[in-house]
Structure formats: structure tokens, C-alpha cells
Design a protein around this motif. Sequence first.
Motif, PDB file in Angstrom:
ATOM      1  N   LEU A 204       0.870  -1.236  -0.055  1.00 62.49           N
ATOM      2  CA  LEU A 204      -0.053  -0.027   0.055  1.00 62.49           C
ATOM      3  C   LEU A 204       0.834   1.194  -0.001  1.00 62.49           C
ATOM      4  O   LEU A 204       1.558   1.414   0.818  1.00 62.49           O
ATOM      5  N   ASP A 205       0.738   1.853  -0.921  1.00 61.54           N
ATOM      6  CA  ASP A 205       1.391   3.281  -1.056  1.00 61.54           C
ATOM      7  C   ASP A 205       0.737   4.349  -0.201  1.00 61.54           C
ATOM      8  O   ASP A 205      -0.471   4.706  -0.184  1.00 61.54           O
ATOM      9  N   VAL A 206       1.497   4.721   0.855  1.00 62.97           N
ATOM     10  CA  VAL A 206       0.960   5.909   1.752  1.00 62.97           C
ATOM     11  C   VAL A 206       1.545   7.218   1.473  1.00 62.97           C
ATOM     12  O   VAL A 206       1.818   8.208   2.205  1.00 62.97           O
ATOM     13  N   TRP A 207       2.260   7.416   0.299  1.00 64.77           N
ATOM     14  CA  TRP A 207       2.752   8.986  -0.075  1.00 64.77           C
ATOM     15  C   TRP A 207       1.548   9.916  -0.156  1.00 64.77           C
ATOM     16  O   TRP A 207       0.312   9.287  -0.631  1.00 64.77           O
ATOM     17  N   GLU A 208       1.569  10.810   0.078  1.00 63.95           N
ATOM     18  CA  GLU A 208       0.398  11.938   0.376  1.00 63.95           C
ATOM     19  C   GLU A 208      -0.187  12.023  -1.455  1.00 63.95           C
ATOM     20  O   GLU A 208      -1.319  12.309  -1.499  1.00 63.95           O
ATOM     21  N   HIS A 209       0.671  11.846  -2.218  1.00 61.94           N
ATOM     22  CA  HIS A 209       0.243  12.232  -3.568  1.00 61.94           C
ATOM     23  C   HIS A 209      -0.795  10.783  -4.119  1.00 61.94           C
ATOM     24  O   HIS A 209      -1.648  10.839  -4.951  1.00 61.94           O
ATOM     25  N   ALA A 210      -0.943   9.950  -3.192  1.00 57.11           N
ATOM     26  CA  ALA A 210      -1.559   8.524  -3.585  1.00 57.11           C
ATOM     27  C   ALA A 210      -3.169   8.751  -2.922  1.00 57.11           C
ATOM     28  O   ALA A 210      -4.091   8.060  -3.452  1.00 57.11           O
ATOM     29  N   TYR A 211      -3.483   9.841  -2.160  1.00 60.24           N
ATOM     30  CA  TYR A 211      -4.496   9.954  -1.634  1.00 60.24           C
ATOM     31  C   TYR A 211      -4.939  11.429  -1.172  1.00 60.24           C
ATOM     32  O   TYR A 211      -6.276  11.559  -1.095  1.00 60.24           O
ATOM     33  N   TYR A 212      -4.317  12.368  -1.359  1.00 60.07           N
ATOM     34  CA  TYR A 212      -4.414  13.700  -0.799  1.00 60.07           C
ATOM     35  C   TYR A 212      -5.512  14.415  -1.359  1.00 60.07           C
ATOM     36  O   TYR A 212      -6.477  15.237  -0.674  1.00 60.07           O
TER      37      TYR A 212
END
Length: 242
Positions: A204-212
Motif C-alpha cells: 500500500l502506497d501511503v505517499w500523500e500524492h496517492a490519496y491527498y
Amino acid sequence: MKPHNPLDRRTFVKLSALAATAAVLPAAAGAAEAYKLDPLPYAFDALAPHIDAKTMEIHHGKHHAAYIKNLNDALAKDAKLAEKSLADLVADLPSISDEAARTTIRNNGGGHWNHDFFWKILTPADKSGKPSGDLAKAIDEAFGSYDEFKNAFGAAAAKRFGSGWAWLISQNGKLKIVSTANQDNPLMKGIVPDSDLGTPIIGLDVWEHAYYLNYQNKRPDYVAAWWNVVNWEEAGKRFGAK
């Protein structure tokens, strides 16, 4: 009327034959092909409302594309590194003596490998479901139940400070949850601690660009929604091939 020039025709035929031959010949030994951005295995809006189309467009078309460009630029300077597969490249980073090249390939090779993995571990909600077969049994054995596994995985994803990833890995035949910073992953020997090395099953990608765009600073909400689009069929195949 202009007279026919037989040399023009012979030249044309000859050049056409050469072009046709070149098209079927294999690439020269040792020649490396640049990595490319593959299309997603579904439409940009296929994961909505859990992950919105605009986020997918930016994440795939901008962020992932940038990792590939930077990786290709770095490999173009070193023919020996360019001959390695992507998995071998990121798994053996300490063998790269040049620190600047090692850092660039760690960040961008890791970014390319992680995202290529990530897209394939996602699927529209109507095809997601739950783990089954041997993977489901292994999750129950390792964590007690699927719900307990989700809680533990969600906590690892939510608590990752800054940018990074949460992973379910197979390590020495047993399942384990780990978390890595930035674009590191559990393949990276000598970079990731030995205790966190293994075969990725889901990530699971939890960089901000993945969900912000959709979730702003509410990472736990993104993690909770993400369970609706996990491709458990693909995860089962990865577990079986470990």
C-alpha cells in the motif's frame, strides 16, 4: 513525362528489405531497452469512489512516469547496470559503488518497481472480495483472522512517518507485515533491515500524492477505503509463487 529510373526502384526494394530484416532481428547482445510506463490494467475511474480518477491520472501519469524517466537517465550512464532486471537492480543496491547513482536508482528504481507492483494489486471493487485458498489460511495462521490482519496492516500504514509503504510479505514461509520509507521495498538487501526482507504479497502506497486529493490528511480513511479495491486473486498468485 519523366523517364523511369530503375535505380530508384532497386534502391527502394533494397532499403525496404533491409528495414524488414531489421524489424525481425533481435536486439544486439547487451543492448538495454529503456523502461516504459505501461498502461493501467483498468480505467482511471475504475477504482472510484475509493480512489478517484484524477488521483490515478496524476499518480500514474506524473509520479510513476517521473520515476521511470529518472531511472532511464541513470541507467543510460552505466551499461552494466542497464543489463540487470529491475528486481535484481533494486535487490542488490549495495553493489553499486557510486553513491549518487545508488541513491538515484534506489529512489527511482524502487519507485518504478513499487508502482508497477501497486497497480497490479488493485482492482475494481466488484472484483476485490477477500483472500481465499492458501493465502486466506496463512493469514488466519499468522494473524488470527482476516479482520485482525486488516487492523495490524492498517496500523502499519497509518503509523508510517512521512512517505512510504506498508507491505504484507512472505518471509521464510511465514507472513509478516512490514513498512518501508520513501520508495524502499522488501527486496532491498543491505538497505532494508534483514528482519523486513521478503517476497511482497500486497503493498500500500501511503505517499500523500496517492490519496491527498480525496482524503486530504485523513490517511486512515484512505487505508480503510483501499481494502475495497485490493486484488486478492493477484495476491493469491504472488503468495503461491513465493
